[in-house]
Motif scaffolding. Structure first.
Motif, PDB file in Angstrom:
ATOM      1  N   GLY A   1       0.800  -1.217   0.000  1.00  0.00           N
ATOM      2  CA  GLY A   1       0.000   0.000   0.000  1.00  0.00           C
ATOM      3  C   GLY A   1       0.828   1.259   0.000  1.00  0.00           C
ATOM      4  N   ASP A   2       1.327   1.657  -1.155  1.00  0.00           N
ATOM      5  CA  ASP A   2       2.164   2.864  -1.199  1.00  0.00           C
ATOM      6  C   ASP A   2       1.748   3.797  -2.332  1.00  0.00           C
ATOM      7  N   PHE A   3       0.446   3.796  -2.641  1.00  0.00           N
ATOM      8  CA  PHE A   3      -0.045   4.619  -3.745  1.00  0.00           C
ATOM      9  C   PHE A   3      -0.486   6.003  -3.259  1.00  0.00           C
ATOM     10  N   ASP A   4      -0.249   6.973  -4.120  1.00  0.00           N
ATOM     11  CA  ASP A   4      -0.715   8.335  -3.835  1.00  0.00           C
ATOM     12  C   ASP A   4      -2.206   8.491  -4.121  1.00  0.00           C
ATOM     13  N   ALA A   5      -2.721   7.643  -5.011  1.00  0.00           N
ATOM     14  CA  ALA A   5      -4.138   7.710  -5.356  1.00  0.00           C
ATOM     15  C   ALA A   5      -4.609   6.354  -5.870  1.00  0.00           C
ATOM     16  N   VAL A   6      -5.887   6.061  -5.608  1.00  0.00           N
ATOM     17  CA  VAL A   6      -6.560   4.886  -6.163  1.00  0.00           C
ATOM     18  C   VAL A   6      -7.822   5.370  -6.854  1.00  0.00           C
ATOM     19  N   VAL A   7      -8.039   4.913  -8.084  1.00  0.00           N
ATOM     20  CA  VAL A   7      -9.277   5.235  -8.796  1.00  0.00           C
ATOM     21  C   VAL A   7      -9.996   3.938  -9.135  1.00  0.00           C
ATOM     22  N   ASN A   8     -11.302   3.943  -8.956  1.00  0.00           N
ATOM     23  CA  ASN A   8     -12.167   2.805  -9.273  1.00  0.00           C
ATOM     24  C   ASN A   8     -13.306   3.373 -10.104  1.00  0.00           C
ATOM     25  N   LEU A   9     -13.296   3.078 -11.407  1.00  0.00           N
ATOM     26  CA  LEU A   9     -14.077   3.875 -12.347  1.00  0.00           C
ATOM     27  C   LEU A   9     -15.126   3.061 -13.108  1.00  0.00           C
ATOM     28  N   PHE A  10     -16.088   3.771 -13.635  1.00  0.00           N
ATOM     29  CA  PHE A  10     -17.091   3.237 -14.556  1.00  0.00           C
ATOM     30  C   PHE A  10     -17.865   2.066 -13.955  1.00  0.00           C
ATOM     31  N   THR A  11     -18.343   2.271 -12.738  1.00  0.00           N
ATOM     32  CA  THR A  11     -19.175   1.278 -12.045  1.00  0.00           C
ATOM     33  C   THR A  11     -18.466  -0.065 -11.938  1.00  0.00           C
ATOM     34  N   SER A  12     -17.225  -0.024 -11.477  1.00  0.00           N
ATOM     35  CA  SER A  12     -16.491  -1.262 -11.209  1.00  0.00           C
ATOM     36  C   SER A  12     -16.620  -1.595  -9.728  1.00  0.00           C
ATOM     37  N   PHE A  13     -17.843  -1.597  -9.241  1.00  0.00           N
ATOM     38  CA  PHE A  13     -18.133  -1.776  -7.819  1.00  0.00           C
ATOM     39  C   PHE A  13     -19.558  -2.319  -7.713  1.00  0.00           C
ATOM     40  N   GLY A  14     -19.866  -2.923  -6.551  1.00  0.00           N
ATOM     41  CA  GLY A  14     -21.211  -3.421  -6.324  1.00  0.00           C
ATOM     42  C   GLY A  14     -21.500  -4.750  -6.989  1.00  0.00           C
ATOM     43  N   TYR A  15     -20.445  -5.516  -7.312  1.00  0.00           N
ATOM     44  CA  TYR A  15     -20.599  -6.755  -8.061  1.00  0.00           C
ATOM     45  C   TYR A  15     -21.019  -7.943  -7.188  1.00  0.00           C
ATOM     46  N   PHE A  16     -20.943  -7.771  -5.864  1.00  0.00           N
ATOM     47  CA  PHE A  16     -21.132  -8.906  -4.968  1.00  0.00           C
ATOM     48  C   PHE A  16     -22.490  -8.834  -4.263  1.00  0.00           C
ATOM     49  N   GLU A  17     -22.963  -9.990  -3.849  1.00  0.00           N
ATOM     50  CA  GLU A  17     -24.295 -10.050  -3.248  1.00  0.00           C
ATOM     51  C   GLU A  17     -24.320  -9.438  -1.849  1.00  0.00           C
ATOM     52  N   GLU A  18     -23.253  -9.660  -1.079  1.00  0.00           N
ATOM     53  CA  GLU A  18     -23.221  -9.220   0.321  1.00  0.00           C
ATOM     54  C   GLU A  18     -22.485  -7.887   0.462  1.00  0.00           C
ATOM     55  N   ASP A  19     -23.021  -7.007   1.307  1.00  0.00           N
ATOM     56  CA  ASP A  19     -22.384  -5.717   1.548  1.00  0.00           C
ATOM     57  C   ASP A  19     -20.961  -5.876   2.060  1.00  0.00           C
ATOM     58  N   GLU A  20     -20.733  -6.877   2.894  1.00  0.00           N
ATOM     59  CA  GLU A  20     -19.404  -7.071   3.469  1.00  0.00           C
ATOM     60  C   GLU A  20     -18.347  -7.314   2.391  1.00  0.00           C
ATOM     61  N   GLU A  21     -18.749  -7.942   1.290  1.00  0.00           N
ATOM     62  CA  GLU A  21     -17.798  -8.157   0.197  1.00  0.00           C
ATOM     63  C   GLU A  21     -17.441  -6.837  -0.479  1.00  0.00           C
ATOM     64  N   GLN A  22     -18.411  -5.934  -0.599  1.00  0.00           N
ATOM     65  CA  GLN A  22     -18.110  -4.609  -1.158  1.00  0.00           C
ATOM     66  C   GLN A  22     -17.180  -3.838  -0.220  1.00  0.00           C
ATOM     67  N   ILE A  23     -17.414  -3.986   1.085  1.00  0.00           N
ATOM     68  CA  ILE A  23     -16.582  -3.276   2.055  1.00  0.00           C
ATOM     69  C   ILE A  23     -15.140  -3.794   2.017  1.00  0.00           C
ATOM     70  N   LYS A  24     -14.968  -5.084   1.697  1.00  0.00           N
ATOM     71  CA  LYS A  24     -13.605  -5.616   1.518  1.00  0.00           C
ATOM     72  C   LYS A  24     -12.856  -4.835   0.437  1.00  0.00           C
ATOM     73  N   VAL A  25     -13.566  -4.493  -0.628  1.00  0.00           N
ATOM     74  CA  VAL A  25     -12.951  -3.712  -1.705  1.00  0.00           C
ATOM     75  C   VAL A  25     -12.523  -2.343  -1.177  1.00  0.00           C
ATOM     76  N   LEU A  26     -13.400  -1.709  -0.422  1.00  0.00           N
ATOM     77  CA  LEU A  26     -13.087  -0.386   0.133  1.00  0.00           C
ATOM     78  C   LEU A  26     -11.920  -0.461   1.116  1.00  0.00           C
ATOM     79  N   ARG A  27     -11.841  -1.537   1.872  1.00  0.00           N
ATOM     80  CA  ARG A  27     -10.709  -1.702   2.801  1.00  0.00           C
ATOM     81  C   ARG A  27      -9.402  -1.893   2.038  1.00  0.00           C
TER      82      ARG A  27
END
Length: 244
Positions: free
Chosen positions: A101-127
């Motif tokens: 983890g040594d990035f100055d910025a992270v971008v997640n673009l064009f609705t590359s999120f929300g693919y999983f059934e459970e909220d906890e799986e989405q939160i894993k992505v955010l973590r």
């Protein structure tokens, strides 16, 4: 709907979404650069980079870019583009990145999120986004606006791409926007079927998940023209923030 993304982001995806151009990605990156306010040479992670449109534009703008995606075919397409040698391409699940983890910025673009059934799986992505960022590092998450999707949903459409007929059916179901896609070759008539499924998160719930992951939202934009997010009318829901 489980793990639909492992099947849907293959070679046929490049045909279905051929209309997404590199010029549009460059215009979006120009706006993102203004939002992120990064120095030349800053390290940027494009999480779920797909065919690399935004990664390549970020590299062209002078950043040290890493593009990560789960799809081998999309990464192959990215590596085939002009300037691809300026980007580090990696294949990985966005919930478990084998990176420091040594990035100055992270971008997640064009609705590359929300693919999983459970909220906890989405939160894993955010973590993982938090883990990838240096303290003080910045992020952009570009998601759909649920109200716009619901209001403008086209239940059924067909079109042709070369010798393929593309049939797309869309619906809202159980809090998800779902799409069923059938590609039929005119020559042999054999159909190929795919599914897409994205969870619809209102802005308040999405922001709460971001904060639960340890990130801080600084602004929510409704598009890349810097318009403030309007839940009723905005096309997009673009979160901009920082790792405290």
């Amino acid at each position: 709907m489980s793990e639909w993304y492992k099947e849907s982001f293959g070679e046929d995806y490049l045909i279905i979404y051929r209309h997404r151009d590199f010029g549009g990605a460059r215009r979006e990156v120009e706006q993102m650069i203004g939002w992120l306010d990064l120095p030349p040479g800053a390290k940027v992670l494009d999480l779920c980079c797909g065919m690399g449109r935004h990664s390549l534009a970020l590299a062209e703008a002078g950043y040290e870019v890493t593009g990560v995606d789960l799809s081998g075919p999309l990464l192959m397409e990215a590596r085939a583009q002009e300037g691809a040698d300026q980007v580090t391409w990696l294949q990985a699940d966005m919930r478990a990145l084998e990176l420091n983890g040594d990035f100055d910025a992270v971008v997640n673009l064009f609705t590359s999120f929300g693919y999983f059934e459970e909220d906890e799986e989405q939160i894993k992505v955010l973590r993982e986004i938090k883990r990838m960022l240096k303290p003080g590092g910045k992020f952009i998450i570009d998601f759909l606006n649920p109200a716009d999707v619901i209001r403008n949903l086209v239940p059924h459409s067909t079109r042709e791409e070369g010798n393929l007929l593309i049939d797309e059916r869309r619906r809202i179901e159980d809090g998800f926007v779902k799409k069923d896609i059938i590609l039929t070759c005119k020559e042999d008539g054999i159909p190929r079927q795919y599914h897409e499924c994205v969870k619809l998160y209102p802005v308040k719930i999405f922001q709460e998940m971001i904060e639960e992951a340890g990130l801080q939202v600084e602004a929510v934009h409704g598009s890349y023209d810097e318009g403030a997010y309007d839940a009723a009318n905005s096309k997009r829901m673009i979160f901009r923030g920082i790792r405290p």
